[in-house]
Design an enzyme around this catalytic site. Structure first.
Site, PDB file in Angstrom:
ATOM      1  N   SER A  80     -28.351  29.177  21.244  1.00 44.18           N
ATOM      2  CA  SER A  80     -28.683  28.046  20.187  1.00 44.18           C
ATOM      3  C   SER A  80     -27.750  27.942  19.021  1.00 44.18           C
ATOM      4  O   SER A  80     -26.418  28.282  19.233  1.00 44.18           O
ATOM      5  CB  SER A  80     -30.122  28.522  19.708  1.00 44.18           C
ATOM      6  OG  SER A  80     -30.701  27.422  19.216  1.00 44.18           O
ATOM      7  N   ASN A  81     -28.078  27.428  17.862  1.00 46.10           N
ATOM      8  CA  ASN A  81     -27.456  27.254  16.700  1.00 46.10           C
ATOM      9  C   ASN A  81     -28.214  27.388  15.716  1.00 46.10           C
ATOM     10  O   ASN A  81     -29.081  27.468  15.658  1.00 46.10           O
ATOM     11  CB  ASN A  81     -26.763  25.739  16.987  1.00 46.10           C
ATOM     12  CG  ASN A  81     -27.660  24.632  17.104  1.00 46.10           C
ATOM     13  OD1 ASN A  81     -28.535  24.535  15.951  1.00 46.10           O
ATOM     14  ND2 ASN A  81     -27.839  23.967  18.086  1.00 46.10           N
TER      15      ASN A  81
END
Ligand code: CTP
Length: 406
Positions: free
Chosen positions: A217-218
């Protein structure tokens, strides 16, 4: 900046237990937003709280009576006060006051003043016992008020005042929601270009599974998307907000839908796309996903040294291809050559606007309450905004993109 700043408001208080929430609301309006608030209390309201606290927070005498007296209406003062007010808000509103407004009864100061106020500038926040709220007559009165264009703040479902009442509908929303609706009513008077527009906004990250526990993810949290969604809803737009996983509360006044992966976000966005006037992709859609996510939790000694990855579908690219009349707005995360790289993205994805932010700049992009952005139009004209709150950035974005198409 809040559209409520410096506004003149009449705050009507009726006799419900939720009146205790009106005191901090009044303090926020007068102290934080510089509003000039005149408080009017019914006699039942005074059974729950004394006028003194409201007098202290408003810095003014509270109107409690109908006739000439220290705290009563003098002559045509009730007409003057209402006509000078930008908003008239009855918070909380009992079943009794709803009945009086719909029947046109004016037998005390508040009901008399409400008869003078135009529905468009009157906000009513019903809060009561769930059985009273669900009573057919109360529902009929509320429906009539909606049809007459009064602004109704719908009560929430939750824990009610007493143990016997338990859980149910009828609870007065929290202060943030009440302020949202007051701001929305003021914006409606200004007839924002966003009023009645259908707007789709995405926000937050997506998560691409490695196994059932781990993911790629980020750092996006959805703050920019939420700020865009709430400011548009406040301006009278019909907002669909599609969010990746986040710990933040739903944006007020929007239809919110949660997704996890880029694929789910793509399906949700495409489902709504054709009916939208404006689409803003503020989500940090993850660009890569593991090809073969494992079921369950991979034991440490089974975790591969390297993962086979695949690019996720580019949702915005697809929207650009399917574009009809929609205004399409993209966000761009760049750490160098921001403007040039973002212009290439804008052309490739057939966008009307692209908004660039750089996570290397202090206070910008992911997980901050502030942002510094550059807005680029189709003619490649770039306009940089100073570092400011994401809410102010959102308002500036709406102002820019509704002013002109280029
Ligand atoms: N976007 C999208 N689908 C993806 C990736 C990005 O819809 N799979 C959207 C984002 O929501 C954003 C815009 O495309 O509005 C640009 O995203 P960004 O990450 O800045 O650029 P990319 O197109 O992914 O290109 P790069 O990572 O090479 O900068």
């Amino acid at each position: 900046m809040s559209v409520l700043r410096g506004k003149s408001i009449v705050l009507g208080l009726t006799g419900g237990i939720a009146i205790y929430k009106s005191a901090p609301l009044l303090r926020r309006l007068t102290r934080d937003l510089g509003c000039d608030v005149t408080v009017v209390m019914t006699s039942s309201a005074q059974e729950f709280m004394t006028p003194l606290i409201f007098e202290t927070f408003s810095g003014k005498e509270v109107i409690t009576g109908m006739f000439e007296s220290e705290s009563g209406i003098v002559g045509t003062r009730h007409i003057d006060i209402i006509q000078r007010a930008d908003l008239v808000a009855v918070i909380p509103a009992t079943a009794n006051i709803l009945g009086k407004i719909t029947a046109g009864i004016a037998d005390d100061a508040l009901s008399t003043m409400l008869l003078v106020a135009e529905p468009e500038k009157t906000i009513i926040a019903p809060a009561m016992n769930k059985n009273m709220y669900l009573n057919t007559v109360v529902q009929r009165n509320l429906q009539q008020l909606r049809e007459l264009k009064y602004h109704i703040i719908e009560p929430e479902t939750g824990e009610l005042a007493t143990a016997e009442e338990g859980w149910g509908i009828g609870r007065l929303p929290d202060e943030k929601t009440l302020i949202f609706h007051l701001e929305k009513a003021i914006s409606a008077q200004k007839k924002s270009p966003l009023a009645r527009k259908r707007i789709l906004i995405t926000g937050g990250p997506t998560r691409e599974a490695i196994d059932d526990i781990r993911f790629i993810s980020n750092p996006s949290t959805g703050k920019m998307g939420i700020a865009l969604a709430e400011t548009a809803a406040k301006a009278g737009a019909f907002v669909n907000y599609i969010s990746g996983p986040t710990t933040l509360p739903d944006p007020t006044g929007c239809k919110t839908q949660y997704v996890v992966t880029a694929e789910e976000m793509k399906a949700a966005v495409l489902d709504l796309y054709k009916d939208q006037d404006i689409v803003v992709m503020a989500a940090a859609v993850e660009d890569i996903r593991p090809i073969n996510p494992s079921e369950g939790k991979l034991k440490k000694d089974k975790i591969p040294e390297s993962l086979s990855l695949k690019k996720t579908d580019d949702i915005l690219l697809q929207l650009g291809k399917n574009k009809k009349d929609q205004i399409l707005v993209g966000f761009s995360v760049e750490v160098e050559n921001e403007v040039t790289n973002s212009i290439s993205k804008m052309e490739k994805k057939n966008l009307d606007w692209i908004i660039v932010n750089n996570p290397r700049e202090k206070g910008s992009a992911f997980a901050t309450d502030t942002n510094q952005v550059t807005i680029i139009n189709k003619k490649h004209k770039a306009h940089s905004l100073p570092l400011q709150s994401k809410v102010d950035i959102a308002e500036a974005i709406w102002q820019t993109i509704t002013k002109s198409k280029d």
